[in-house]
Design a protein around this motif. Structure first.
Motif, PDB file in Angstrom:
ATOM      1  N   SER A   1       0.859  -1.188   0.000  1.00  0.00           N
ATOM      2  CA  SER A   1       0.000   0.000   0.000  1.00  0.00           C
ATOM      3  C   SER A   1       0.896   1.238   0.000  1.00  0.00           C
ATOM      4  N   VAL A   2       0.603   2.200  -0.840  1.00  0.00           N
ATOM      5  CA  VAL A   2       1.338   3.464  -0.890  1.00  0.00           C
ATOM      6  C   VAL A   2       0.485   4.528  -0.209  1.00  0.00           C
ATOM      7  N   ILE A   3       1.059   5.225   0.765  1.00  0.00           N
ATOM      8  CA  ILE A   3       0.318   6.177   1.585  1.00  0.00           C
ATOM      9  C   ILE A   3       0.975   7.546   1.495  1.00  0.00           C
ATOM     10  N   ILE A   4       0.158   8.572   1.242  1.00  0.00           N
ATOM     11  CA  ILE A   4       0.664   9.928   1.058  1.00  0.00           C
ATOM     12  C   ILE A   4      -0.074  10.879   1.998  1.00  0.00           C
ATOM     13  N   PRO A   5       0.500  11.257   3.136  1.00  0.00           N
ATOM     14  CA  PRO A   5      -0.122  12.292   3.970  1.00  0.00           C
ATOM     15  C   PRO A   5      -0.047  13.636   3.258  1.00  0.00           C
ATOM     16  N   ALA A   6      -1.092  14.446   3.406  1.00  0.00           N
ATOM     17  CA  ALA A   6      -1.116  15.734   2.706  1.00  0.00           C
ATOM     18  C   ALA A   6      -1.847  16.776   3.538  1.00  0.00           C
TER      19      ALA A   6
ATOM     20  N   GLY B   1      -3.387   6.440   7.746  1.00  0.00           N
ATOM     21  CA  GLY B   1      -3.032   5.621   6.591  1.00  0.00           C
ATOM     22  C   GLY B   1      -2.825   4.165   6.977  1.00  0.00           C
ATOM     23  N   PHE B   2      -2.165   3.939   8.091  1.00  0.00           N
ATOM     24  CA  PHE B   2      -1.942   2.585   8.606  1.00  0.00           C
ATOM     25  C   PHE B   2      -3.273   1.881   8.873  1.00  0.00           C
ATOM     26  N   LEU B   3      -4.201   2.566   9.502  1.00  0.00           N
ATOM     27  CA  LEU B   3      -5.487   1.968   9.849  1.00  0.00           C
ATOM     28  C   LEU B   3      -6.361   1.728   8.626  1.00  0.00           C
ATOM     29  N   THR B   4      -6.137   2.499   7.565  1.00  0.00           N
ATOM     30  CA  THR B   4      -6.941   2.374   6.349  1.00  0.00           C
ATOM     31  C   THR B   4      -6.380   1.338   5.387  1.00  0.00           C
ATOM     32  N   ALA B   5      -5.077   1.277   5.286  1.00  0.00           N
ATOM     33  CA  ALA B   5      -4.420   0.435   4.286  1.00  0.00           C
ATOM     34  C   ALA B   5      -4.620  -1.050   4.575  1.00  0.00           C
ATOM     35  N   THR B   6      -4.541  -1.857   3.527  1.00  0.00           N
ATOM     36  CA  THR B   6      -4.715  -3.297   3.661  1.00  0.00           C
ATOM     37  C   THR B   6      -3.483  -4.087   3.219  1.00  0.00           C
ATOM     38  N   GLY B   7      -2.444  -3.412   2.759  1.00  0.00           N
ATOM     39  CA  GLY B   7      -1.254  -4.097   2.265  1.00  0.00           C
ATOM     40  C   GLY B   7      -0.412  -4.708   3.364  1.00  0.00           C
ATOM     41  N   ASP B   8       0.437  -5.649   2.974  1.00  0.00           N
ATOM     42  CA  ASP B   8       1.377  -6.275   3.907  1.00  0.00           C
ATOM     43  C   ASP B   8       2.579  -5.381   4.170  1.00  0.00           C
ATOM     44  N   ILE B   9       2.904  -4.519   3.203  1.00  0.00           N
ATOM     45  CA  ILE B   9       3.946  -3.504   3.358  1.00  0.00           C
ATOM     46  C   ILE B   9       3.296  -2.149   3.145  1.00  0.00           C
ATOM     47  N   LEU B  10       3.601  -1.204   4.022  1.00  0.00           N
ATOM     48  CA  LEU B  10       3.080   0.146   3.888  1.00  0.00           C
ATOM     49  C   LEU B  10       4.227   1.051   3.472  1.00  0.00           C
TER      50      LEU B  10
ATOM     51  N   ARG C   1       3.666  -4.341   7.756  1.00  0.00           N
ATOM     52  CA  ARG C   1       2.477  -4.123   8.582  1.00  0.00           C
ATOM     53  C   ARG C   1       2.612  -4.802   9.939  1.00  0.00           C
ATOM     54  N   ASP C   2       3.093  -6.045   9.948  1.00  0.00           N
ATOM     55  CA  ASP C   2       3.176  -6.764  11.215  1.00  0.00           C
ATOM     56  C   ASP C   2       4.149  -6.104  12.172  1.00  0.00           C
ATOM     57  N   VAL C   3       5.187  -5.475  11.637  1.00  0.00           N
ATOM     58  CA  VAL C   3       6.128  -4.733  12.488  1.00  0.00           C
ATOM     59  C   VAL C   3       5.442  -3.509  13.076  1.00  0.00           C
ATOM     60  N   LEU C   4       4.710  -2.784  12.239  1.00  0.00           N
ATOM     61  CA  LEU C   4       4.009  -1.591  12.719  1.00  0.00           C
ATOM     62  C   LEU C   4       2.966  -1.965  13.770  1.00  0.00           C
ATOM     63  N   GLU C   5       2.324  -3.095  13.593  1.00  0.00           N
ATOM     64  CA  GLU C   5       1.366  -3.560  14.601  1.00  0.00           C
ATOM     65  C   GLU C   5       2.069  -3.851  15.922  1.00  0.00           C
ATOM     66  N   LYS C   6       3.211  -4.510  15.862  1.00  0.00           N
ATOM     67  CA  LYS C   6       3.962  -4.799  17.077  1.00  0.00           C
ATOM     68  C   LYS C   6       4.447  -3.524  17.766  1.00  0.00           C
ATOM     69  N   MET C   7       4.725  -2.501  16.974  1.00  0.00           N
ATOM     70  CA  MET C   7       5.172  -1.209  17.515  1.00  0.00           C
ATOM     71  C   MET C   7       4.033  -0.426  18.162  1.00  0.00           C
ATOM     72  N   GLY C   8       2.799  -0.834  17.888  1.00  0.00           N
ATOM     73  CA  GLY C   8       1.655  -0.066  18.369  1.00  0.00           C
ATOM     74  C   GLY C   8       1.355   1.133  17.503  1.00  0.00           C
ATOM     75  N   GLY C   9       1.794   1.094  16.244  1.00  0.00           N
ATOM     76  CA  GLY C   9       1.540   2.194  15.323  1.00  0.00           C
ATOM     77  C   GLY C   9       2.476   3.370  15.547  1.00  0.00           C
ATOM     78  N   PHE C  10       2.066   4.520  15.084  1.00  0.00           N
ATOM     79  CA  PHE C  10       2.881   5.726  15.168  1.00  0.00           C
ATOM     80  C   PHE C  10       2.610   6.471  16.477  1.00  0.00           C
ATOM     81  N   ASP C  11       3.615   7.160  16.953  1.00  0.00           N
ATOM     82  CA  ASP C  11       3.518   7.896  18.214  1.00  0.00           C
ATOM     83  C   ASP C  11       2.926   9.278  17.953  1.00  0.00           C
ATOM     84  N   SER C  12       1.640   9.441  18.242  1.00  0.00           N
ATOM     85  CA  SER C  12       0.959  10.693  17.940  1.00  0.00           C
ATOM     86  C   SER C  12       1.349  11.824  18.881  1.00  0.00           C
TER      87      SER C  12
END
Length: 248
Positions: free
Chosen positions: A16-21, A84-93, A167-178
């Motif tokens: 999945s390709v994600i572009i914050p804007a 983007g992480f919560l929306t995307a469905t790919g194995d790699i973001l 994705r599995d790494v990001l899940e283990k990390m608990g996502g991004f630190d807001s």
């Protein structure tokens, strides 16, 4: 858009390709043109996360039928990345910024690196600057060379507008630190991803981007801020700067 080819490991099949804007109507068209030309053919999906823009960012996205528009009403780059992480469905973001122009071969490098390295958690690489002069481009790009000893010491270095993470790494990390508003967010991603696999900073994984922040705020000042925040995340686990300037 199609799924990625079979050279990826069996558990990693799609990107999945994600572009914050945020208020990126001036830069986003060139980014999406490059994405559709060089990237979309091997991507499962392309997602633009509109981070509470007040300009014509949404109208730009709507001109590209194959691109998914998602709104994140709370401003902040880490919040947009998380949406983007919560929306995307790919194995790699794969994350790029709205002022980047992904080149030919960029997504192929993601396929090749993750396919060749089963333990790879995250891939990143340096910027080149398409709107700086030759000398200023070389000076700005030289930051990544100067920072390489830190990468060799710590095992992580990241560029927020040019990285791909499992994705599995990001899940283990608990996502991004807001809690991180801007500076140091990429270092934080690399530091935490390193606990779950290799973080590769490849000098061939280059992303053309705008040098508008250096132009407006000065190269020396920006280089100093990034360096201080790298050390702050490294030793304190949080950035030293909480304020930042939106440059558009």
């Amino acid at each position: 858009m199609t799924t990625t080819p079979g050279s990826l490991p069996p558990t990693i099949r799609t990107i999945s390709v994600i572009i914050p804007a945020y208020n990126e109507e001036a830069y986003l068209p060139a980014c999406l043109d490059a994405v559709m030309l060089h990237v979309a053919g091997l991507a499962l999906e392309v997602i633009v996360v509109d981070n509470n823009s007040t300009d014509g960012t949404r109208a730009v996205v709507e001109r590209y039928p194959g691109v998914k528009y998602v709104a994140e009403p709370v401003k902040g780059i880490t919040r947009a990345r998380q949406r983007g992480f919560l929306t995307a469905t790919g194995d790699i973001l794969a994350y790029v910024d709205a002022d980047t122009r992904p080149p030919a071969g960029w997504i192929e490098q993601i396929v090749a690196q993750f396919g060749a390295r089963p333990g790879l958690a995250c891939l990143s690489g340096p910027y080149s600057f398409y709107d700086l002069s030759g000398f200023r481009n070389a000076m700005s790009s030289g930051w990544f060379v100067a920072a390489r000893p830190l990468y060799l010491l710590t095992g992580y270095m990241m560029v927020g507008g040019n990285f791909a993470i499992r994705r599995d790494v990001l899940e283990k990390m608990g996502g991004f630190d807001s809690s991180i508003e801007f500076y140091g967010e990429d270092v934080d991603i690399g530091k935490r991803a390193r606990k779950h696999g290799k973080v590769l900073f490849s000098n061939t994984f280059v992303m053309p981007t705008s040098g508008r922040r250096m132009t407006k705020q000065g190269f020396a000042r920006i280089a100093g801020i990034y360096f201080v925040n790298y050390l702050s995340i490294m030793f304190r686990g949080k950035p030293s700067h909480t304020d930042y300037l939106d440059v558009r």
